[in-house]
Design an enzyme around this catalytic site. Structure first.
Site, mmCIF file in Angstrom:
data_model
loop_
_atom_site.group_PDB
_atom_site.id
_atom_site.type_symbol
_atom_site.label_atom_id
_atom_site.label_comp_id
_atom_site.label_asym_id
_atom_site.label_seq_id
_atom_site.Cartn_x
_atom_site.Cartn_y
_atom_site.Cartn_z
ATOM 1 N N GLU A 59 0.894 -0.883 -0.051
ATOM 2 C CA GLU A 59 0.016 -0.036 -0.009
ATOM 3 C C GLU A 59 0.717 1.326 0.003
ATOM 4 O OE1 GLU A 59 -3.095 -0.262 -1.381
ATOM 5 O OE2 GLU A 59 -3.432 -1.601 0.458
ATOM 6 N N THR B 118 2.908 1.991 -2.279
ATOM 7 C CA THR B 118 4.266 1.800 -2.907
ATOM 8 C C THR B 118 4.474 2.071 -4.287
ATOM 9 O OG1 THR B 118 3.542 -0.535 -2.890
ATOM 10 C CG2 THR B 118 5.033 0.107 -1.089
ATOM 11 N N SER C 109 -25.247 7.439 -17.231
ATOM 12 C CA SER C 109 -24.977 6.689 -16.167
ATOM 13 C C SER C 109 -26.198 5.814 -15.691
ATOM 14 C CB SER C 109 -24.175 7.387 -15.057
ATOM 15 O OG SER C 109 -23.989 6.664 -13.655
ATOM 16 N N SER D 188 -13.715 1.851 -7.855
ATOM 17 C CA SER D 188 -14.645 1.766 -8.684
ATOM 18 C C SER D 188 -14.343 3.005 -10.055
ATOM 19 C CB SER D 188 -15.994 2.402 -8.149
ATOM 20 O OG SER D 188 -15.553 3.728 -7.518
ATOM 21 N N ASP E 60 -4.386 0.586 -9.582
ATOM 22 C CA ASP E 60 -5.475 0.232 -9.658
ATOM 23 C C ASP E 60 -6.235 -0.091 -11.222
ATOM 24 O OD1 ASP E 60 -5.453 0.750 -7.230
ATOM 25 O OD2 ASP E 60 -6.792 2.700 -7.006
HETATM 26 C C1 GLA Z 1 -5.254 4.315 -4.213
HETATM 27 C C2 GLA Z 1 -4.310 4.761 -5.381
HETATM 28 C C3 GLA Z 1 -3.344 3.788 -5.929
HETATM 29 C C4 GLA Z 1 -2.464 3.402 -4.795
HETATM 30 C C5 GLA Z 1 -3.160 3.159 -3.343
HETATM 31 C C6 GLA Z 1 -2.371 2.931 -2.241
HETATM 32 O O1 GLA Z 1 -5.865 3.008 -4.679
HETATM 33 O O2 GLA Z 1 -5.304 4.860 -6.645
HETATM 34 O O3 GLA Z 1 -2.692 4.249 -6.810
HETATM 35 O O4 GLA Z 1 -1.781 4.291 -4.350
HETATM 36 O O5 GLA Z 1 -4.427 4.203 -3.334
HETATM 37 O O6 GLA Z 1 -1.891 1.828 -2.229
#
Ligand code: GLA
Length: 375
Positions: free
Chosen positions: A24, A26, A58, A117, A162
């Site tokens: 997290e 990172t 939407s 999301s 993400d």
């Molecule tokens: C969010 C961000 C990711 C990442 C996480 C933490 O999800 O969109 O890029 O930095 O937080 O790990």
């Protein structure tokens, strides 16, 4: 729904949300993350138009927005439509001619709960629009373009995790991603392990205050190390010894943030090795350590998430629990023995409500495929 509204048969694309097992804060330090794509997703249906308009509906918001394909806005307007419009804007910036189209969106990734999301929405739209204009980007490139939608159009300073997992996830697998060169390795999640996602119901936001503050604090620590040692552009390149040597020159909070990020990279790589060996006890142990580091050193948790993790500890079947995602709310991820998962979820919900007065949403999920075309 698309056919009735727009009188045209759509091509339909799906992109999943994600849960991060470990790693997290990172990703923007060019380190390691190990997320999983989940069976909550966004669907995007697209069909061409001849009037030069981009019309986006939407289903979740029950709203339709119209834009002119030839003069798209330069910046987002803090609206749900920023994500799909941002996709068109970034694609236009890459030299693509953006035609008019109708786009309908629907998703079941809970909003603001740290399950990405927004990444699901960007990736689904990106696949839909690129398919319409006849361009194909490899998964990692597509993820980068979606990250740029967030960074440059929406105004959220997130990393690549993400969007990457939403675009490149694989059913029944976790993905260890090296956020420096976007190389990755898949590790199977054993069939007898369930992903139990527990929503604290405390809203999470990346654009909001704390995420960018933490990011700045950790980057300030990196700058101190870089002033002593060459080739440390990111905390990925720093070591715990660096903190011992030069930590006293850092603001105390910066030192704590950096200690989390540097140790989290080590834990994430170790967790992927353990997962590849099927050593679930070790994965669980590393997740527990990661939560403590996230909560105490990074101060990225909140009372409710700490409570949710704490209450899970002695429920039968638990392998490991931690807060997942950007922090300050959202969901915990619990790896749980499959046969115990329903009872685990029930007990956890009861305990959490008894302790906090909040009724949580708890989902038993499985690792799913990344984005693809449905029809
Ligand atoms: C969010 C961000 C990711 C990442 C996480 C933490 O999800 O969109 O890029 O930095 O937080 O790990």
């Amino acid at each position: 729904m698309h056919l009735a509204r727009f009188h045209a048969e759509p091509s339909v694309f799906v992109a999943p949300g994600r849960v991060n097992l470990i790693g997290e804060h990172t990703d923007y330090a060019e380190g390691f993350v190990m997320p999983v794509a989940i069976n909550f997703a966004t669907l995007a249906g697209i069909s061409p138009r001849t009037d030069g308009k981009i019309v986006i509906y939407s289903e979740n918001f029950g709203e339709e927005k119209t834009f002119d394909a030839a003069s798209l806005p330069a910046k987002g307007s803090k609206d749900w439509s920023d994500y799909p419009v941002g996709v068109a804007v970034i694609l236009a910036g890459e030299g693509n001619k953006i035609p008019g189209f109708s786009l309908s969106l629907w998703g079941d990734v809970p909003l603001g709960s740290g399950l990405s999301s927004s990444a699901a929405l960007e990736v689904a739209t990106m696949l839909a629009v690129t398919s319409l204009i006849g361009v194909t980007y490899p998964g990692p490139v597509l993820a980068r373009l979606c990250q740029r939608v967030e960074n440059e159009f929406v105004g959220a300073n997130c990393g690549i995790m993400d969007q990457f997992i939403s675009a490149n996830g694989k059913k029944d697998h976790a993905l260890l991603l090296d956020c420096r060169d976007l190389s990755f390795r898949l590790a199977p999640i054993p069939a007898n392990v369930a992903l139990v996602i527990a929503n604290t119901m405390v809203k999470h936001s990346v654009a909001g205050g704390d995420y960018p503050t933490r990011r700045r604090e950790s980057e300030a620590a990196c700058a101190v190390i870089a002033s002593h040692r060459q080739n440390v552009p990111f905390l990925r390149d720093a070591t715990l010894e660096d903190l011992e040597k030069w930590g006293s020159e850092m603001a105390p909070k910066s030192l704590m943030r950096a200690r989390h990020v540097i140790s989290e990279d080590l834990r994430t790589v170790a967790a992927s090795e353990a997962l590849l060996k099927g050593d679930m006890a070790e994965v669980g142990r590393l997740m527990a350590e990661a939560h403590t580091s996230y909560s105490k050193d990074f101060e990225g948790s909140c009372v409710e998430a700490d409570t949710m993790v704490e209450l899970a500890q002695d429920i039968p079947g638990l392998i490991g629990a931690r807060l997942t995602g950007g922090g300050f709310g959202g969901c915990t991820i619990n790896l749980v023995e499959q046969s115990q998962a329903p009872a685990f979820a029930k007990t956890l919900a009861e305990r959490y409500t008894a302790k906090t007065g909040i009724v949580p949403e708890i989902h038993i999920c499985h690792a799913s495929d990344g984005a693809h075309q449905l029809k």
